[in-house]
Write a protein that holds these residues in place. Structure first.
Motif, PDB file in Angstrom:
ATOM      1  N   GLN A 234      93.881  73.115  20.583  1.00 44.63           N
ATOM      2  CA  GLN A 234      95.193  73.764  20.634  1.00 44.63           C
ATOM      3  C   GLN A 234      95.487  74.443  19.321  1.00 44.63           C
ATOM      4  O   GLN A 234      96.635  74.657  18.963  1.00 44.63           O
ATOM      5  CB  GLN A 234      96.266  72.713  20.917  1.00 44.63           C
ATOM      6  CG  GLN A 234      96.140  72.139  22.316  1.00 44.63           C
ATOM      7  CD  GLN A 234      97.211  71.123  22.628  1.00 44.63           C
ATOM      8  OE1 GLN A 234      97.702  70.452  21.737  1.00 44.63           O
ATOM      9  NE2 GLN A 234      97.571  71.024  23.890  1.00 44.63           N
ATOM     10  N   VAL A 235      94.407  74.766  18.607  1.00 45.84           N
ATOM     11  CA  VAL A 235      94.612  75.265  17.255  1.00 45.84           C
ATOM     12  C   VAL A 235      95.296  76.634  17.278  1.00 45.84           C
ATOM     13  O   VAL A 235      95.014  77.480  18.121  1.00 45.84           O
ATOM     14  CB  VAL A 235      93.276  75.329  16.483  1.00 45.84           C
ATOM     15  CG1 VAL A 235      92.308  76.321  17.104  1.00 45.84           C
ATOM     16  CG2 VAL A 235      93.516  75.640  15.011  1.00 45.84           C
TER      17      VAL A 235
ATOM     18  N   THR B 288     100.330  66.280  11.424  1.00 46.31           N
ATOM     19  CA  THR B 288      99.931  67.688  11.470  1.00 46.31           C
ATOM     20  C   THR B 288      98.634  67.847  10.688  1.00 46.31           C
ATOM     21  O   THR B 288      98.513  67.327   9.574  1.00 46.31           O
ATOM     22  CB  THR B 288     101.022  68.597  10.854  1.00 46.31           C
ATOM     23  OG1 THR B 288     102.243  68.392  11.568  1.00 46.31           O
ATOM     24  CG2 THR B 288     100.624  70.060  10.914  1.00 46.31           C
ATOM     25  N   HIS B 305      95.754  71.433  14.254  1.00 42.15           N
ATOM     26  CA  HIS B 305      96.906  72.095  14.861  1.00 42.15           C
ATOM     27  C   HIS B 305      96.998  73.545  14.387  1.00 42.15           C
ATOM     28  O   HIS B 305      97.364  74.430  15.145  1.00 42.15           O
ATOM     29  CB  HIS B 305      98.197  71.347  14.493  1.00 42.15           C
ATOM     30  CG  HIS B 305      98.186  69.911  14.924  1.00 42.15           C
ATOM     31  ND1 HIS B 305      97.929  68.877  14.056  1.00 42.15           N
ATOM     32  CD2 HIS B 305      98.358  69.346  16.140  1.00 42.15           C
ATOM     33  CE1 HIS B 305      97.968  67.727  14.713  1.00 42.15           C
ATOM     34  NE2 HIS B 305      98.209  67.978  15.977  1.00 42.15           N
ATOM     35  N   TYR B 306      96.696  73.769  13.111  1.00 42.39           N
ATOM     36  CA  TYR B 306      96.737  75.112  12.532  1.00 42.39           C
ATOM     37  C   TYR B 306      95.491  75.311  11.690  1.00 42.39           C
ATOM     38  O   TYR B 306      94.944  74.347  11.155  1.00 42.39           O
ATOM     39  CB  TYR B 306      97.950  75.286  11.613  1.00 42.39           C
ATOM     40  CG  TYR B 306      99.279  75.036  12.279  1.00 42.39           C
ATOM     41  CD1 TYR B 306      99.945  76.058  12.966  1.00 42.39           C
ATOM     42  CD2 TYR B 306      99.886  73.785  12.196  1.00 42.39           C
ATOM     43  CE1 TYR B 306     101.168  75.832  13.570  1.00 42.39           C
ATOM     44  CE2 TYR B 306     101.113  73.549  12.805  1.00 42.39           C
ATOM     45  CZ  TYR B 306     101.751  74.569  13.489  1.00 42.39           C
ATOM     46  OH  TYR B 306     102.955  74.336  14.081  1.00 42.39           O
TER      47      TYR B 306
END
Ligand SMILES: Cc1cc2nc3c(=O)[nH]c(=O)nc-3n(C[C@H](O)[C@H](O)[C@H](O)COP(=O)(O)OP(=O)(O)OC[C@H]3O[C@@H](n4cnc5c(N)ncnc54)[C@H](O)[C@@H]3O)c2cc1C
Lengths: 260, 328
Positions: A234-235, B288, B305-306
C-alpha cells in the motif's frame, strides 16, 4: 579447560519464505544455510579460550548429514574437533537437543576430554525456542547464564569461575559462576573471525566424531506452520530524489513527529 | 486461570508486560478463566495501580530479600510456587530476555514444553491452548498445542508488540498476597552480582517515538553525519541493520532485528535498508514506516507506508534543510 560449543544449521532466507506441501517445514530448496549468528560468536569465544587458557575446544551439532558444512565452518575458525549427533532437526525438540548434548558431555565426564564449559547461542535463528541451554544446565546440574555478551574465565587453585556480562533491563548485568557451567551467547560483544585459508584446509582434515542419539525424541510439538497474513503493498511513493523532501516532511508533520 | 509474570520498572508495569497482560485477557476471553499477576522481588508502588488498570483479579508477590538481585532460577522457583498454589493452567510472560529465561527454567524444572514468542493463543478443546509462535524471525508461524493443567501449566511467552497494550474495560481492585518462595542455594548461584546503567549516545532505541534506520546504503562509517542530524532534528534514536554493525560502521547496541532490538516507534524511517525478514522482525510494528531507497522494488519500499526513491545522501540533507526551514 575444555569447551564444547553447540551450533545449529539454519536456513539463511532473507525474503519471504514458502512452506512445504505438508506445511510442516519451510521450503528450503532455494535458500542457503548458515550457522545462527549468536553461535558464530560462541565459536569465536571458544577459540579465544584455547588461545588464552590452553585446553581444547570442540564443536557439536545435533542435525542432519548436511550440518557437516556448519561443523567445518567452525573448525575453519580454529576449533580442533567436532561431534556430529546425526538427527533430523525437525524431529528433535529443544528438550531432545538438550538431552543429546547432555549425553555427549556425560560420556566425556572423568576423561581427559571432560567438558568444563558448554557454550550455546541464546536462541536458534530458525526455531527460536530460547531453552536448550537452560534445559541442558538442569540435566547436568550446572549453573547457566543466558544472553551473555562477553565473558572471562578466571582460573584459580579453588577451581575455575566465569565472569559474564549481558544486557538487562537496568543496564549491563554481571554474573559470576563457578565452572563447570553453561553459557548462552548473544551477538554483540564478540566479533567472529573470518576463517583463514589454512584454517579452511585444516578443517577438511579435522576429526568429526559421529554419534547416534541413544533415545527416541519427544519432538517439538509442531502441529503445522502457517505463513503470516500477506499484506498487499500500500506504499505511497512521495517522489524521487531531493525534490521529494517537502512531501516527506509533510508526512512527518501529519503524523506529529515534526511540529509546525 | 492465567498467571502473568509481570516485570516492573521505575514507573510501574514494564511495557512488554503490559502487552502480556492485554494478551492474557484475550486468552481468558477465549475460555480460560481470570487473569492474575505474579510480581517477584522489590517493585515500585505504582505497580499495583497498573495491575488494577489491567483488571487482574489477584496479585501474588514473591517477597524474600534473596530476590533483590535477579536470578532466573529463583524467579522460576517463585513462579512454580505461585502456579501451584493458584492452580494456574497457563503461565504467561513477555518474550523479554527475563521472560524467556524464567519460563525456560520453569519448563526445565517441571519437564514441560514451552512456547516462546507467541503471537496468538486461544483455548482449544480438552483444556489445550492453541498457540501460534514466531519462527525464523517471524517469517513463519508455528502452531503448537499445549496442554495446561493445575500443577503443569501451559508455558507461553508473548512476542513483543504482537498486541497494543490497553487497560481493561473495567479496572479491578485485586487482592494482594505476599508469599516467600522456597529457594535453595543452587537457585542463587547465577544471579546478578553487579549492574551498571548503559550510556547510549544515540538515545534509548527501544523507547523512542522515532527511529531513523540506516543500512548498507549509507556506504561507510564516515557517512552517518546527515542521518545523525536527522535523528536529532526528530528527537529520535538511530537504529541500524546487521550489515552496518558487521562492517563495524556502528555499534551493535544500535542493531534492529532478530538478533538486535525490537522497536515499536510511531515512525521508522528506513534509509538504505533492503528490508530482509530478520530486520523486518525488529521494526514491523512501527505505526508509520517510511523508506528512502534507490531501489523501488526493495521489500522495505513495497512494505512501507510511504517511500521516496533515490540516493539517501541527496534526500536526507534536503529533508534536514526542509525541517530546519519549517521550524524557522
Ligand atoms: C539468522 C539471521 C539473523 C539476522 N539478524 C539480523 C538482524 O537482527 N538485523 C538485521 O538488520 N539483519 C539481520 N540479518 C541480516 C539480514 O538478512 C540482511 O542481510 C540485512 O538486514 C541487510 O542489511 P541492509 O538492508 O543494510 O543491506 P542490504 O540488504 O544490502 O540493502 C541495502 C539497501 O540499500 C539500498 N541502497 C544502496 N545505496 C543506496 C543509496 N545511496 N541511497 C538509498 N538506498 C540505497 C539498496 O537498494 C538496498 O535496498 C540476519 C540474517 C540471518 C541469516
Amino acid at each position: 579447560m575444555n569447551t564444547l560449543v553447540c551450533i545449529k544449521r539454519v536456513p539463511a532466507a532473507s525474503s519471504a519464505v514458502t512452506l512445504t506441501d505438508d506445511a510442516m517445514g519451510v521450503d528450503t530448496r532455494h535458500v542457503g544455510y548458515t550457522t545462527s549468528p549468536h553461535e558464530e560468536c560462541a565459536v569465536e569465544a571458544a577459540v579465544q579460550l584455547v588461545e588464552t587458557h590452553g585446553g581444547t575446544a570442540a564443536v557439536l551439532t545435533v542435525g542432519p548429514e548436511d550440518a557437516l558444512e556448519q561443523l567445518r565452518d567452525a573448525l575453519a575458525m580454529g576449533v580442533r574437533s567436532a561431534v556430529h549427533v546425526v538427527a533430523d532437526s525437525d524431529a528433535f525438540g529443544p528438550a531432545d537437543v538438550a538431552r543429546a548434548v547432555a549425553d555427549v558431555v556425560g560420556a566425556r565426564a572423568g576423561s581427559d576430554d571432560a567438558v568444563d564449559l558448554v557454550l550455546l547461542g541464546n536462541d536458534a535463528a530458525d526455531t527460536g525456542d530460547f531453552q536448550v541451554g537452560i534445559r541442558l544446565a538442569y540435566r547436568l546440574g550446572w549453573p547457566v547464564v543466558t544472553g551473555v555478551r562477553s565473558f572471562q574465565v578466571i582460573e584459580s587453585a579453588e577451581g575455575g569461575r566465569v565472569a559474564a556480562l549481558g544486557d538487562g533491563p537496568d543496564g549491563v548485568e554481571h554474573f559470576d559462576v563457578p565452572l563447570p557451567a553453561v553459557l548462552t551467547v548473544k551477538e554483540g560483544g564478540i566479533t567472529p573471525r573470518y576463517p583463514s585459508l589454512p584454517g579452511r584446509i585444516k578443517a577438511k582434515k579435522a576429526p568429526v566424531e559421529n554419534v547416534t542419539p541413544g533415545f527416541e525424541p519427544a519432538g517439538s510439538g509442531r502441529v503445522r506452520l502457517h505463513l503470516p497474513p500477506e499484506q498487499p503493498s500500500q506504499v505511497q511513493i512521495l517522489g524521487e530524489g531531493a525534490d521529494a523532501a517537502p512531501a516527506l516532511v509533510d508526512v512527518l508533520e501529519q503524523i506529529g513527529v515534526v511540529g509546525r | 486461570m492465567i498467571l502473568v509474570l509481570v516485570e516492573t520498572q521505575a514507573d510501574g508495569v514494564e511495557l512488554l508486560s503490559a502487552e502480556a497482560l492485554t494478551f492474557a485477557r484475550g486468552i481468558a476471553a477465549s475460555g480460560d478463566g481470570d487473569v492474575q499477576a505474579l510480581v517477584v522481588g522489590p517493585h515500585p508502588a505504582a505497580t499495583l495501580e497498573g495491575l488494577a488498570a489491567h483488571g487482574v483479579s489477584a496479585v501474588h508477590h514473591a517477597d524474600d530479600e534473596r530476590l533483590a538481585a535477579y536470578s532466573a532460577a529463583a524467579w522460576a522457583a517463585a513462579a512454580i510456587d505461585a502456579a501451584k498454589t493458584t492452580g494456574a493452567t497457563t503461565l504467561l510472560a513477555a518474550a523479554s530476555p527475563r521472560g524467556n529465561e524464567v519460563l525456560a527454567h520453569v519448563a526445565a524444572r517441571l519437564d514441560l514444553s514451552m512456547a516462546a514468542n507467541a503471537v496468538t493463543a486461544d483455548a482449544g478443546t480438552a483444556g489445550t491452548l492453541v498457540v501460534r509462535r514466531q519462527v525464523m524471525g517471524g517469517a513463519a508461524l508455528e502452531e503448537v498445542h499445549l496442554s495446561g493443567a493445575a500443577g503443569a501449566p501451559a508455558l507461553v511467552t508473548m512476542a513483543g508488540h504482537a498486541v497494543d497494550p490497553a487497560p481493561a474495560a473495567a479496572p479491578s481492585s485485586p487482592s494482594v498476597s505476599v508469599f516467600a518462595p522456597a529457594l535453595t542455594d543452587a537457585d542463587l548461584v547465577a544471579r546478578v552480582v553487579r549492574s551498571e546503567p548503559v550510556v547510549n549516545e544515540s538515545g534509548a532505541l527501544t523507547t523512542s517515538r522515532v527511529v531513523v534506520g540506516a543500512g548498507r546504503g549509507v556506504g561507510g562509517a564516515e557517512q552517518f553525519g546527515d542521518l545523525l542530524e536527522l535523528t536529532e532534528l526528530l528527537g529520535g534514536a538511530l537504529g541500524v541493520s546487521r550489515v552496518v554493525t558487521s562492517l563495524g560502521w556502528r555499534p551493535h547496541h544500535e542493531q534492529v532485528g532478530q538478533t538486535g532490538s525490537r522497536v515499536s516507534p510511531d515512525l521508522y524511517l528506513a534509509c538504505g535498508i533492503s528490508g530482509a525478514i530478520q530486520h523486518w522482525a525488529g521494526m514491523s510494528s512501527a505505526k508509520t514506516i517510511i523508506a528512502i531507497n534507490t531501489d523501488d522494488e526493495a521489500p522495505m519500499v513495497t512494505k512501507a507506508h510511504y517511500a521516496v526513491i533515490g540516493d539517501l545522501h541527496e534526500i536526507v540533507p534536503a529533508v534536514n534543510a526542509e525541517i530546519r526551514k519549517r521550524k524557522g
